[in-house]
Design a protein around this motif. Structure first.
Motif, PDB file in Angstrom:
ATOM      1  N   GLY A  65     -14.392  -0.013  18.031  1.00 29.44           N
ATOM      2  CA  GLY A  65     -14.269   0.263  16.600  1.00 29.44           C
ATOM      3  C   GLY A  65     -14.847   1.631  16.302  1.00 29.44           C
ATOM      4  N   ILE A  66     -14.132   2.416  15.484  1.00 31.07           N
ATOM      5  CA  ILE A  66     -14.524   3.806  15.246  1.00 31.07           C
ATOM      6  C   ILE A  66     -14.581   4.082  13.751  1.00 31.07           C
ATOM      7  N   PHE A  67     -15.744   4.520  13.274  1.00 32.91           N
ATOM      8  CA  PHE A  67     -15.854   5.070  11.926  1.00 32.91           C
ATOM      9  C   PHE A  67     -15.418   6.530  12.002  1.00 32.91           C
ATOM     10  N   GLY A  68     -14.360   6.865  11.263  1.00 37.08           N
ATOM     11  CA  GLY A  68     -13.693   8.134  11.468  1.00 37.08           C
ATOM     12  C   GLY A  68     -14.158   9.269  10.588  1.00 37.08           C
ATOM     13  N   ASP A  69     -13.163  10.025  10.090  1.00 37.00           N
ATOM     14  CA  ASP A  69     -13.433  11.245   9.336  1.00 37.00           C
ATOM     15  C   ASP A  69     -12.558  11.292   8.096  1.00 37.00           C
ATOM     16  N   GLY A  70     -12.286  12.481   7.608  1.00 37.15           N
ATOM     17  CA  GLY A  70     -11.497  12.633   6.396  1.00 37.15           C
ATOM     18  C   GLY A  70     -10.028  12.317   6.562  1.00 37.15           C
ATOM     19  N   THR A  71      -9.564  12.154   7.778  1.00 36.15           N
ATOM     20  CA  THR A  71      -8.164  11.789   8.017  1.00 36.15           C
ATOM     21  C   THR A  71      -8.038  10.291   8.248  1.00 36.15           C
ATOM     22  N   VAL A  72      -8.622   9.817   9.313  1.00 34.03           N
ATOM     23  CA  VAL A  72      -8.642   8.370   9.605  1.00 34.03           C
ATOM     24  C   VAL A  72     -10.050   7.858   9.334  1.00 34.03           C
ATOM     25  N   HIS A  73     -10.133   6.907   8.414  1.00 37.07           N
ATOM     26  CA  HIS A  73     -11.437   6.392   7.999  1.00 37.07           C
ATOM     27  C   HIS A  73     -11.979   5.362   8.981  1.00 37.07           C
ATOM     28  N   TRP A  74     -11.100   4.548   9.548  1.00 44.58           N
ATOM     29  CA  TRP A  74     -11.518   3.485  10.463  1.00 44.58           C
ATOM     30  C   TRP A  74     -10.419   3.219  11.476  1.00 44.58           C
ATOM     31  N   MET A  81      -5.252  -0.344  15.253  1.00 48.97           N
ATOM     32  CA  MET A  81      -4.946  -0.292  13.824  1.00 48.97           C
ATOM     33  C   MET A  81      -5.790   0.823  13.229  1.00 48.97           C
ATOM     34  N   LEU A  82      -5.113   1.807  12.651  1.00 52.04           N
ATOM     35  CA  LEU A  82      -5.775   2.951  12.040  1.00 52.04           C
ATOM     36  C   LEU A  82      -5.623   2.865  10.529  1.00 52.04           C
ATOM     37  N   HIS A  83      -6.733   2.986   9.823  1.00 54.62           N
ATOM     38  CA  HIS A  83      -6.719   3.051   8.374  1.00 54.62           C
ATOM     39  C   HIS A  83      -7.071   4.482   7.958  1.00 54.62           C
ATOM     40  N   PHE A  84      -6.103   5.157   7.376  1.00 55.33           N
ATOM     41  CA  PHE A  84      -6.334   6.529   6.925  1.00 55.33           C
ATOM     42  C   PHE A  84      -7.237   6.522   5.696  1.00 55.33           C
TER      43      PHE A  84
END
Length: 327
Positions: free
Chosen positions: A200-209, A230-233
């Motif tokens: 699981g990855i907490f992302g950045d301004g493009t992909v949040h999770w 599953m990518l949540h922008f």
């Protein structure tokens, strides 16, 4: 008493099941084909995808008790992993002590295990409601009319609830015009080697999770692929692009994943979904639901109580508990 309940997500089904247990008659109206709301999933040839909430947490003592019951019934399971995060474009470990749960086998199991005995009208979008002396009357997009309900409970997103109720109650007066922000969700089936610990990855301004769904307990994937994601922008990125964006969302997600993983991945296939009412802006209410006692009307939902899965459950729980006290 007779209750009409609009929306078959977690808050709606929790409220309906409590009312049924108390001996009331409840009819649920749901515009889609199944239960779940933001706990919805899609079945593909390469795996069953949770496209909304990827996991949930439990902080409130009452909700923790419910989670224990779900665990005993095998309706949920613990997703035990240490998350990563993205800092300055690099993937780094970000361990925490948060206990994360998923539905078993899918997130919408939280809704289905509470829905026994409920009468649900699927693919039945309520487009207008009217309060009469004899009770509530509901009108659907298919031209059907349902009448004589003592109470109406609406568990739709705030923006939809406002539109539906604007001519019959001022219950939404204190609610901001815009409560939600959108989210582009992309499921990817990939081939390529990824470190086992990255789940699981907490992302950045493009992909949040980003969820590595294929690492979740019990996930079954097609044998010809290595991973399912599953990518949540992010809300800001999704809002800027909009539903009709010309951007190739799937390719954008793949390139983002390759960049932070610093590796080449082959995309086998993808699934895309635009959640118009996905993320909750910082909104605080005095209670986790809205009530017009005079009109016999209640509005519930995760958006009333912080936006998380726990908030959806608590909104319904607190609302029905207080309705019982009013009798």
């Amino acid at each position: 008493m007779k209750f009409a309940l609009i929306g078959a997500g977690l808050s709606g089904i929790r409220a309906a099941s409590l009312l049924i247990d108390l001996g009331h008659e409840v009819t649920v109206f749901e515009k889609s084909r199944g239960l779940g709301g933001r706990l919805a999933n899609r079945r593909t040839a390469w795996g069953k995808l949770d496209i909304g909430a990827q996991y949930f947490t439990a902080r409130d003592p009452d909700f923790q008790k419910q989670v224990e019951l779900w665990l005993q019934a095998s309706a949920v399971q613990v997703w035990d992993f240490s998350p990563h995060c993205v800092e300055q474009g690099k993937l780094i470990p970000s361990p925490d002590e948060t206990v994360r749960y998923t539905g078993s086998p899918l997130m919408n199991q939280l809704v289905y295990c509470s829905s026994n005995g409920l009468a649900v009208n699927f693919q039945c979008a309520v487009t207008a409601v009217e309060k009469l002396r004899k009770g509530w009357r509901l009108f659907t997009s298919g031209g059907e009319v349902f009448s004589d309900f003592d109470w109406l409970i609406v568990s739709s997103p705030a923006e939809q609830s406002r539109t539906l109720l604007e001519n019959c109650s001022d219950v939404m007066t204190g609610v901001p015009e815009a409560v939600h922000q959108p989210c582009w969700a992309v499921g990817l089936a990939t081939r390529g080697e990824i470190p086992e610990g990255v789940q699981g990855i907490f992302g950045d301004g493009t992909v949040h999770w980003a969820s590595r769904l294929s690492s979740r307990p019990g996930f079954i994937k097609a044998p010809d692929i290595d991973d399912v994601w599953m990518l949540h922008f992010s809300p800001e990125w999704s809002e800027q692009q909009g539903k009709e964006t010309p951007v190739d969302i799937g390719q954008t997600g793949l390139e983002w994943l390759q960049k932070i993983m610093d590796t080449e991945l082959d995309k086998s296939t993808e699934y895309r979904h635009y959640w118009r009412y996905a993320n909750i802006k910082p909104v605080t209410f005095d209670k986790s639901y809205l009530l017009d006692e005079y009109q016999r009307l209640a509005v519930i939902g995760a958006w009333c109580a912080g936006g998380r899965v726990e908030g959806a459950w608590l909104s319904a729980q607190r609302c029905i508990e207080d309705l019982i006290r009013l009798r």
